[in-house]
Scaffold this active site. Structure first.
Site, mmCIF file in Angstrom:
data_model
loop_
_atom_site.group_PDB
_atom_site.id
_atom_site.type_symbol
_atom_site.label_atom_id
_atom_site.label_comp_id
_atom_site.label_asym_id
_atom_site.label_seq_id
_atom_site.Cartn_x
_atom_site.Cartn_y
_atom_site.Cartn_z
ATOM 1 N N ARG A 102 0.724 -1.241 -0.077
ATOM 2 C CA ARG A 102 0.006 -0.010 -0.029
ATOM 3 C C ARG A 102 0.966 1.276 0.024
ATOM 4 O O ARG A 102 1.208 1.672 0.999
ATOM 5 C CB ARG A 102 -0.898 -0.085 1.219
ATOM 6 C CG ARG A 102 -2.120 -1.107 1.075
ATOM 7 C CD ARG A 102 -2.946 -0.829 -0.026
ATOM 8 N NE ARG A 102 -3.624 0.713 -0.063
ATOM 9 C CZ ARG A 102 -4.737 1.105 0.679
ATOM 10 N NH1 ARG A 102 -5.487 -0.072 1.347
ATOM 11 N NH2 ARG A 102 -5.244 2.051 1.030
ATOM 12 N N SER A 280 -6.246 -3.021 6.512
ATOM 13 C CA SER A 280 -6.501 -2.141 5.382
ATOM 14 C C SER A 280 -7.730 -1.669 5.279
ATOM 15 O O SER A 280 -7.904 -0.414 4.758
ATOM 16 C CB SER A 280 -5.840 -2.624 4.239
ATOM 17 O OG SER A 280 -6.273 -3.638 3.757
ATOM 18 N N GLN A 284 -11.700 -6.809 8.606
ATOM 19 C CA GLN A 284 -10.803 -7.669 7.817
ATOM 20 C C GLN A 284 -10.378 -8.515 8.741
ATOM 21 O O GLN A 284 -9.727 -8.255 9.894
ATOM 22 C CB GLN A 284 -9.862 -6.551 7.238
ATOM 23 C CG GLN A 284 -8.861 -7.331 6.149
ATOM 24 C CD GLN A 284 -8.058 -6.557 5.638
ATOM 25 O OE1 GLN A 284 -7.006 -6.117 6.163
ATOM 26 N NE2 GLN A 284 -8.092 -6.208 4.290
ATOM 27 N N SER A 316 -17.874 -13.979 19.636
ATOM 28 C CA SER A 316 -18.133 -15.372 19.778
ATOM 29 C C SER A 316 -16.776 -16.564 19.518
ATOM 30 O O SER A 316 -16.227 -16.207 18.507
ATOM 31 C CB SER A 316 -19.130 -16.172 18.970
ATOM 32 O OG SER A 316 -19.270 -17.379 19.084
ATOM 33 N N LYS A 365 -32.703 -15.753 19.673
ATOM 34 C CA LYS A 365 -32.963 -17.382 20.027
ATOM 35 C C LYS A 365 -34.840 -17.385 19.933
ATOM 36 O O LYS A 365 -35.135 -18.553 19.858
ATOM 37 C CB LYS A 365 -32.555 -17.479 21.651
ATOM 38 C CG LYS A 365 -31.168 -17.774 21.419
ATOM 39 C CD LYS A 365 -30.708 -18.183 22.973
ATOM 40 C CE LYS A 365 -29.243 -18.383 22.849
ATOM 41 N NZ LYS A 365 -28.678 -18.798 24.198
ATOM 42 N N ASN A 386 -31.580 -22.420 20.134
ATOM 43 C CA ASN A 386 -30.369 -22.200 19.804
ATOM 44 C C ASN A 386 -29.483 -22.940 19.093
ATOM 45 O O ASN A 386 -28.579 -22.627 18.579
ATOM 46 C CB ASN A 386 -29.463 -22.051 21.438
ATOM 47 C CG ASN A 386 -28.940 -23.396 21.491
ATOM 48 O OD1 ASN A 386 -29.880 -24.770 21.448
ATOM 49 N ND2 ASN A 386 -27.964 -23.626 22.217
ATOM 50 N N ASP A 402 -29.185 -25.389 25.240
ATOM 51 C CA ASP A 402 -28.928 -24.533 26.344
ATOM 52 C C ASP A 402 -29.361 -25.244 27.553
ATOM 53 O O ASP A 402 -28.449 -24.998 28.499
ATOM 54 C CB ASP A 402 -29.522 -23.122 26.334
ATOM 55 C CG ASP A 402 -28.668 -22.109 25.313
ATOM 56 O OD1 ASP A 402 -27.531 -22.483 25.181
ATOM 57 O OD2 ASP A 402 -29.425 -21.309 24.795
ATOM 58 N N ALA A 443 -31.809 -17.573 26.894
ATOM 59 C CA ALA A 443 -30.877 -18.539 27.751
ATOM 60 C C ALA A 443 -31.613 -18.490 29.146
ATOM 61 O O ALA A 443 -31.855 -19.481 29.895
ATOM 62 C CB ALA A 443 -29.621 -17.668 28.201
ATOM 63 N N GLY A 550 -19.558 -20.477 33.039
ATOM 64 C CA GLY A 550 -20.134 -20.287 31.887
ATOM 65 C C GLY A 550 -19.637 -21.293 30.793
ATOM 66 O O GLY A 550 -20.293 -21.808 30.047
ATOM 67 N N GLN A 561 -25.170 -29.007 20.045
ATOM 68 C CA GLN A 561 -25.350 -28.631 18.905
ATOM 69 C C GLN A 561 -24.667 -29.267 17.686
ATOM 70 O O GLN A 561 -25.056 -29.708 16.479
ATOM 71 C CB GLN A 561 -24.818 -27.167 18.721
ATOM 72 C CG GLN A 561 -25.627 -26.229 19.250
ATOM 73 C CD GLN A 561 -25.204 -24.636 19.311
ATOM 74 O OE1 GLN A 561 -24.013 -24.360 19.087
ATOM 75 N NE2 GLN A 561 -26.237 -23.658 19.311
#
Length: 589
Positions: A102, A280, A284, A316, A365, A386, A402, A443, A550, A561
């Protein structure tokens, strides 16, 4: 009602068995479109759009024969030439395919002095030279002529790619006519910092860029919502079919998936920063994440797409966990974050069987219950989903993992704290206990439902009393505000479960309940696990309570899941090992 006790899970099948089982369970009879797009305005016969391509959906597999893989390009954004050259070497060490120099980022850039340094042979990576003006999102503020001269010098010095903006492409082409080396590819680029136009407009733009004589088309737009990315994917597919090399990306957090999934649709190149802080453009990903986390080298037309739907969602750690789990069983899939504003609109836009399953987190949810074609009875009773799985017939089926994840974690935490005492494994340690749930969202509903099923007396506390009362009426218990909860201690030995985001990073000094009030609780669970020990858990431990992180809920709900996604058991120890290795894990998903 099935037991919430978390059973040990046998090892997963071999990679071959995994792929076979999934194909049997999920593969439709005929290949469907990669996405479902809304009707578009028909191209005028003879228009550039009609000439270049049609707008009907095309499956990515249709253009999958012997196509080159998508390149990973790392932008070098240092302010000094030698530092920029060092960034090129660092990009090579990461495993990148190309480095973008750049030039507009360089302080006091002098082309004849600095370009020989930047393009000195031997180079560890091919160089893409960009000298972006301010009017196209760069930092160069001078006239075009000196900029053109610098780009032409870069060509002479052996740059493999040079980027020029569509607005001035014709002028630049006249200057380089007959002078461009054969080994140099010219990228003609267009950036839209406001939105993502229709496929009709994008298709015409492709034709316009091609008409300049570009070797590679580059179109970058901005997402106002995640469904905008679907239009860019469609353009990539059609360009791939027409053998038009194209870089097609969509900026900001809602366009993030374009940077990961472009190999599925035939994108020529995607960008990944050298490290966090050296992007940039906003949102990203790092090159390391593209290569190692999202396994971008393996993404192709047949790759299944899974992901976490939420708002926010960038925090997450589910992509780390699920992508490593897919890799461990040799399954051709990728798991990405979907920043979604409108759940129904998202599920409608990305309705291909290739988008095979989703985790669902805050705030979607409860809406997921309404968006699914079928909902597991337990999830329907809870009122929150979930986990969403797309069946071969295209129908969406919702589940809730959950409640099992959280309740079993709390039960095991209580049993572990009473290890020296005889334990009745046939009766839940929650039975008969006063169980206070903070939060009335998805939840919160899951924990309230699970606790009640285990025989607990459930109380709902929430900032908004009306929301607390609504859930309390469903559960058959009292409702409180958080202010009321401060003075609520009808008995000793109560259980507290926080299901809100209070105390999550960066707000680590917040807590839903004072330390004084915590003295009435024997067990405290927090769904937040950034930091792993929240203020709530730390102060509860200081008061003598048994605390449950948790992280345990995260591991257990994610395992549930993954089983729904794959239709087969997973390896408990392997999942736990991956989850425990997460660096700075965040709110449960």
């Amino acid at each position: 009602m099935p037991s919430c006790t978390h059973a040990r899970i046998p090892p997963a099948a071999s990679p071959e068995e995994t792929q076979q089982r999934f194909e049997i369970r999920h593969q439709p009879k005929a290949q469907a479109n990669p996405l479902r797009f809304p009707p578009t305005t028909a191209a005028t016969p003879g228009s550039p759009m009609a000439t270049a391509m049609s707008v009907s959906g095309v499956a990515p597999g249709a253009a999958a024969v012997a196509r080159p893989r998508t390149l990973v390009c790392v932008p070098a954004t240092a302010r000094a030439p030698r530092e920029m050259a060092a960034e090129l070497a660092a990009a090579a060490a990461l495993g990148a395919d190309v480095a973008e120099l750049r030039l507009d980022r360089l302080a006091r850039f002098a082309p004849r002095r600095d370009l020989p340094v930047l393009l000195a042979e031997p180079r560890q990576l091919p160089a893409l030279v960009t000298y972006r003006p301010k009017w196209e999102g760069g930092e160069y503020e001078g006239d075009d002529e000196p900029r053109f001269e610098a780009l032409m010098l870069a060509m002479e010095l052996g740059a493999e790619y040079v980027d020029i903006e569509l607005k001035v492409a014709d002028k630049f082409m006249k200057l380089v006519s007959g002078k461009k080396p054969e080994n140099c590819k010219l990228i003609v680029s267009s950036h839209n910092f406001e939105n993502t136009p229709s496929t009709e407009v994008l298709g015409n733009l492709v034709a316009q860029i091609q008409a300049t004589g570009a070797d590679i088309v580059k179109i970058v737009t901005t997402a106002t919502e995640i469904v905008d990315v679907a239009r860019m994917f469609q353009i990539l597919v059609h360009c791939q079919e027409k053998k038009v090399p194209i870089i097609g990306l969509v900026m900001n957090d809602r366009g993030f998936i374009s940077r990961i999934l472009c190999p599925k649709y035939g994108g020529y190149l995607t960008f990944g920063s050298l490290e966090k802080g050296k992007e940039s453009t906003p949102a990203q990903p790092t090159a390391a994440d593209l290569i190692n986390l999202y396994n971008i080298r393996q993404i192709g037309p047949n790759t299944k797409v899974f992901g976490i739907i939420g708002k926010p969602v960038g925090h997450s750690k589910s992509p780390i966990l699920h992508n490593e789990a897919f890799r461990s069983v040799g399954f051709n899939a990728v798991y990405v974050p979907f920043l979604v504003d409108d759940l129904a609109k998202f599920l409608s836009a990305y309705s291909s069987p290739d988008f095979a399953g989703f985790s669902c987190t805050i705030p979607h949810k409860e809406a997921a219950v309404r968006c699914c074609d079928e909902v597991d009875p337990i999830a329907r009773d809870i009122g929150a989903v979930n986990t969403i799985v797309r069946r071969p017939d295209g129908k969406l089926v919702g589940y809730n993992t959950d409640y099992v994840g959280a309740i079993s974690a709390i039960e095991d935490g209580i049993r572990a704290s009473a290890a020296s005492q005889p334990t009745d494994l046939t009766t839940s340690p929650l039975a008969g206990r006063l169980f206070v749930v903070i939060g009335a969202g998805g939840a919160g509903k899951a924990l309230a439902y699970g606790a009640k099923e285990k025989g607990a007396r459930v109380v709902i506390a929430n900032r908004t009393f009306a929301r607390a009362q609504e859930l309390a009426n469903l559960i058959g218990g009292p409702a409180l505000t958080l202010v009321d909860l401060e003075n609520y201690h009808p008995e000793e030995g109560m259980i507290l479960a926080n299901t809100t985001a209070i105390g999550m990073h960066p707000n680590v000094n917040e807590t839903p309940l004072s330390k004084q009030a915590l003295k009435s609780y024997a067990v405290v669970f927090d769904a937040v696990y950034t930091p792993k020990e929240t203020r709530l858990l730390r102060e509860a431990a200081e008061c003598g309570a048994t605390v449950v992180s948790g992280l345990e809920m995260f591991i257990r709900q994610a395992m549930g899941q993954f089983e729904h996604f794959m239709g087969m058991p997973v390896n408990d120890d392997k999942f736990r090992g991956i989850a425990n290795s997460l660096d700075n894990p965040t709110l449960t998903s």
